[in-house]
Design an enzyme around this catalytic site. Structure first.
Site, PDB file in Angstrom:
ATOM      1  N   HIS A 534       0.821  -1.211   0.000  1.00 26.15           N
ATOM      2  CA  HIS A 534       0.000   0.000   0.000  1.00 26.15           C
ATOM      3  C   HIS A 534       0.855   1.261   0.000  1.00 26.15           C
ATOM      4  CE1 HIS A 534       0.570   1.085   4.324  1.00 26.15           C
ATOM      5  NE2 HIS A 534       0.660  -0.226   4.508  1.00 26.15           N
ATOM      6  N   CYS A 553       2.491  -4.852   7.074  1.00 21.30           N
ATOM      7  CA  CYS A 553       2.240  -4.724   5.647  1.00 21.30           C
ATOM      8  C   CYS A 553       3.430  -4.068   4.961  1.00 21.30           C
ATOM      9  CB  CYS A 553       0.966  -3.922   5.409  1.00 21.30           C
ATOM     10  SG  CYS A 553      -0.535  -4.888   5.671  1.00 21.30           S
TER      11      CYS A 553
END
Length: 637
Positions: A534, A553
Site C-alpha cells: 500500500h 504490511c
C-alpha cells in the site's frame, strides 16, 4: 471491472500498516498523537476475547463494575506469531518383511532391460527382509513399493560386490554441499567385507543392508533437493508454505536405468537462474582461500559528506573498486584509474559513491554512513556469506522452481520490491516492511485487486495494543479523529462503546482521506495474514536505510507505478482512478504471483548475488533446523 464498496461492513477488512500522518487534520489531536502517548506495556497476555462482552451505551456493568473488570487491571495484549523449537520429521522403520519372495528360487530374472549379465541370487535378496532402515514416510513408501516387487532387481549390488552405479551415486551424494545440502545427511558406509571370509551369509547381509541404506539416502536427497531439508512452517508462525510433494515412485528405477546416475541426481536440483547464481556464488566463495582474503577496512567516526575530506577516501575508492559491479567499474574506470590518494571527497568520487549506493539499494546521496561502509567493504566474511547462501538455497526450494515470466518479489531484508515481466525486471522500488515486533510473513500468493482511495480497517491487534489505553481514558478519541466504529455491523459512536469489554465484535476503520494510513491505494493478494502492499503518507521512511518500521504490511515508495504495472495500464490512468475520490477496487486482468520473501542473499537483475542484514534473525532458526535434522537422520538404529 470496477467494484464500489456500498457499506462499511463490505469495505472493512482486518488489515495492517499504521503510518505516521503527514499533516494534522483540522482537529488538533491525531491518531498518531494518541498512539505515541501513554504507550505503557504490561507483561499480561490476556486477550480481549477472554473478557466479558462489552456493550454499546452506558459504560459500566451491573452495580457500576465496569463490565465486571477492575479498571486498574493490566491492559490486555495481543501477541503475534512466535518462533518454535524445530521438531524434525518422524523417521520410521521401513517394512522389509515382504521384500523376500518365498516363491522365487535360484535366481531372479534380469528385468531391468539394461542387459546385466547376471541377476542376484534369491537367497541374497531374501536378506533384504533382515535389513533395518529408518526413513520418513514418503521415502519408506517408495522403498517398500520398489523392493516389495520381486521383479525389481537390486540397484546398487551385483553378485558379491557393489557396482559402479553405487559408486557414482555415493560420489554425487558426497558433493551435496555444492547445491546447499549437507553431505552428512546422505552418507552411507560401504560394506566391510573380507574377501577371505568363507561365510556368504555375512557378505550377503552386509550387501543387502548397503543396498537399502543407499536407496534410502538417494531418495532423501532427491526429496530434499526439490523441496528443501526442513519444513518452513515448523520454524515459526511467520512462515506459511504448502510444502511440495515430491514423486519418489520412479526414482530408483530411473537411477537403475540411467547411464550416469551421478548426472541424474545432479539434474534434480533446481535450475532456475536465481538458484544457479546462488550455486555459482557458493562455489566461488568455498574456493577462496579459507575466507582469509584481504579485507578492506573503512573507519569513519562520523558521516562523510560531499566536499569533506578524510584519509579514508583511499580505502573507500579501493573498496568500491573491489566490491562494485563490473558495470560500475566500467562506468567509472577513469575515476578509479586517475585516483592518486587525495583525501578530498571530490565530485568525481561522490558520483562513484552515489552510483554504488544506487546499485546496492541505498539512498544515492553521496553521504557515507555505516550502511554504505558495510556495503562497500563487503560487510560479511566469507563464512557468513556462505551461511547466507546455504539458507537462501534452502528457502529457494520452498518457492516454485519457476517463479514465472511475470511476478512481483518483495525481499524483506533488502527492503525492496521488484516487478518482473517477460522474464525481466522492469520496476523496482524501496519498501517499508514490518518492524521486529510486527514482522512481515514469508509466503507466496497471487495479486488479485488494486483498491483506490481505500478505507483502513484497523486490525484487532492495533485496537487492543495501541488504541485501547487512550480509549479507556477518553472514549471520544476515535470520534474526534473521524474514525468509523461499528459493533456487530452497526455504526455507533466510539464514546458509546464499553472499552473495558470484549472488542471481538467491534470494528474500527479510517475513511479515505489525505492522511489515511494506507494513502491513495492498496494492492491486495488475499491471505490469512492480512498483508498487502500500500501507499503511505509517511514518505520520509523511504529515505532510511533500515526500513523495518511498519505493522507488517508492505509500504511502497512509488505505489502508482506498481499499480500501473500489475494492472497493465499507465500511471496517468492510475492518477485518474485516484482523482475520482471514490473508494473502489479494480481486478488485475490476470492474477500475478507475489513472493513475500526473506532472503539475506539473493541475485540482482544482473545475476550478482547481494547480501543483506538478517533484520528478523531468521537465518539462525533455519541453521538450528538444519542441525536438528542432521542429528535426527544420523541417529543410530
Amino acid at each position: 471491472m470496477t467494484f464500489v464498496f456500498k457499506s462499511a461492513a463490505s469495505a472493512l477488512a482486518i488489515s495492517c500498516g499504521v503510518a505516521v500522518m503527514s499533516a494534522a487534520p483540522a482537529h488538533a489531536y491525531t491518531l498518531m498523537d494518541m498512539l505515541r502517548g501513554d504507550r505503557q506495556r504490561t507483561q499480561s497476555t490476556i486477550f480481549m476475547d477472554q473478557m466479558p462482552p462489552g456493550r454499546v451505551g452506558q459504560r459500566g456493568g451491573v452495580g457500576g463494575s465496569l463490565g465486571g473488570l477492575d479498571p486498574e487491571a493490566p491492559l490486555p495484549k495481543v501477541s503475534g506469531p512466535r518462533y518454535y523449537t524445530y521438531k524434525t520429521e518422524t523417521l520410521q522403520f521401513v517394512d522389509t518383511g515382504r521384500f523376500a519372495d518365498p516363491v522365487v528360487t535360484g535366481a531372479v530374472a534380469d528385468v531391468s532391460g539394461s542387459g546385466d549379465a547376471a541377476a542376484e541370487p534369491a537367497v541374497q535378496r531374501r536378506f533384504l527382509a533382515q535389513a533395518k532402515v529408518r526413513a520418513n514416510a514418503d521415502v519408506a513408501k517408495a522403498l517398500e513399493a520398489y523392493y516389495g516387487d520381486s521383479r525389481n532387481p537390486l540397484v546398487w549390488v551385483e553378485g558379491n560386490q557393489i557396482n559402479d552405479r553405487a559408486k557414482s551415486a555415493m560420489l554425487a551424494l558426497a558433493d551435496a554441499a555444492l547445491v546447499g545440502l549437507d553431505p552428512a545427511d546422505y552418507a552411507v558406509q560401504t560394506p566391510d567385507i573380507d574377501p577371505a571370509n568363507p561365510d556368504p551369509a555375512f557378505r550377503d547381509r552386509a550387501l543387502t543392508q548397503f543396498e537399502l541404506d543407499l536407496s534410502a539416502k538417494v531418495l532423501a536427497f532427491v526429496q530434499d533437493t526439490v523441496r528443501g531439508r526442513i519444513d518452513p512452517n515448523k520454524i515459526s508462525g511467520y512462515h506459511d508454505f504448502q510444502r511440495k510433494v515430491v514423486n519418489l515412485a520412479p526414482v530408483l528405477k530411473l537411477a537403475r536405468l540411467s547411464p550416469d546416475v551421478g548426472a541424474y541426481l545432479a539434474s534434480r536440483s533446481p535450475d532456475s537462474p536465481q538458484f544457479q547464481a546462488l550455486k555459482a556464488e557458493l562455489a566461488k566463495l568455498r574456493a577462496a582461500d579459507g575466507g582469509n582474503e584481504e579485507r578492506i577496512v573503512v573507519s569513519l567516526d562520523r558521516l562523510l559528506r560531499p566536499g569533506d575530506s578524510s584519509p579514508e577516501i583511499a580505502n573507500i575508492v579501493k573498496a568500491i573498486g573491489k566490491h562494485g559491479s563490473e558495470t560500475l567499474r566500467t562506468d567509472h574506470a577513469a575515476t578509479l584509474a586517475a585516483y592518486a590518494g587525495s583525501i578530498d571527497y571530490s565530485p568525481d568520487i561522490v558520483s562513484l559513491v552515489e552510483d554504488f549506493q544506487k546499485e546496492r539499494g541505498l539512498k544515492p546521496d553521496g553521504v557515507i554512513g555505516q550502511a554504505t561502509v558495510r556495503a562497500m567493504t563487503g560487510g560479511d566474511t566469507n563464512a557468513s556469506k556462505i551461511d547466507k547462501l546455504v539458507v537462501a538455497m534452502e528457502q529457494a526450494r520452498w518457492l516454485p522452481e519457476d517463479l514465472g515470466s511475470r511476478y512481483v518479489m518483495i525481499n524483506q531484508p533488502a527492503y525492496m520490491v521488484y516487478y518482473h515481466n517477460d522474464g525481466k525486471e522492469q520496476l523496482s522500488m524501496r519498501v517499508v516492511v514490518g518492524g521486529k515486533n510486527n514482522q512481515t510473513y514469508f509466503f507466496d500468493d497471487e495479486i488479485e485487486t488494486v483498491e483506490f482511495n481505500p478505507f483502513w480497517g484497523v486490525p484487532q491487534s492495533i485496537i487492543i495494543n495501541e488504541m485501547l489505553p487512550k480509549l479507556r481514558s477518553d472514549p471520544n478519541y476515535l470520534d474526534q479523529l473521524g474514525y468509523e466504529v461499528e459493533v456487530n455491523g452497526h455504526a455507533v459512536a466510539s464514546s458509546s462503546v464499553d472499552w473495558y469489554g470484549s472488542t471481538n465484535n467491534v470494528s474500527v476503520r479510517q475513511p479515505p482521506s489525505s492522511d489515511n494510513a494506507l494513502g491513495e491505494l492498496k494492492i491486495l493478494f488475499p491471505n490469512s495474514h492480512a498483508i498487502y502492499m500500500h501507499d503511505t503518507p509517511s514518505k520520509s521512511f523511504f529515505k532510511r536505510d533500515m526500513r523495518a518500521l511498519s505493522h507488517g504490511c508492505v509500504r511502497l515508495a512509488d505505489p502508482r507505478a506498481m499499480a500501473a504495472a500489475v494492472l497493465g495500464t499507465t500511471v496517468d490512468d492510475i492518477a485518474k482512478q485516484i482523482a475520482s475520490g471514490q473508494n473502489h477496487a479494480v481486478r488485475v486482468p490476470q492474477k500475478i504471483p507475489v513472493y513475500v520473501s526473506y532472503f539475506t542473499a539473493w541475485p540482482n537483475k544482473d545475476g550478482v548475488v547481494e547480501y543483506f542484514d538478517d533484520v528478523y534473525g531468521r537465518d539462525a532458526y533455519v541453521d538450528k533446523a538444519f542441525e536438528a535434522t542432521t542429528k535426527a537422520r544420523g541417529a543410530q538404529i
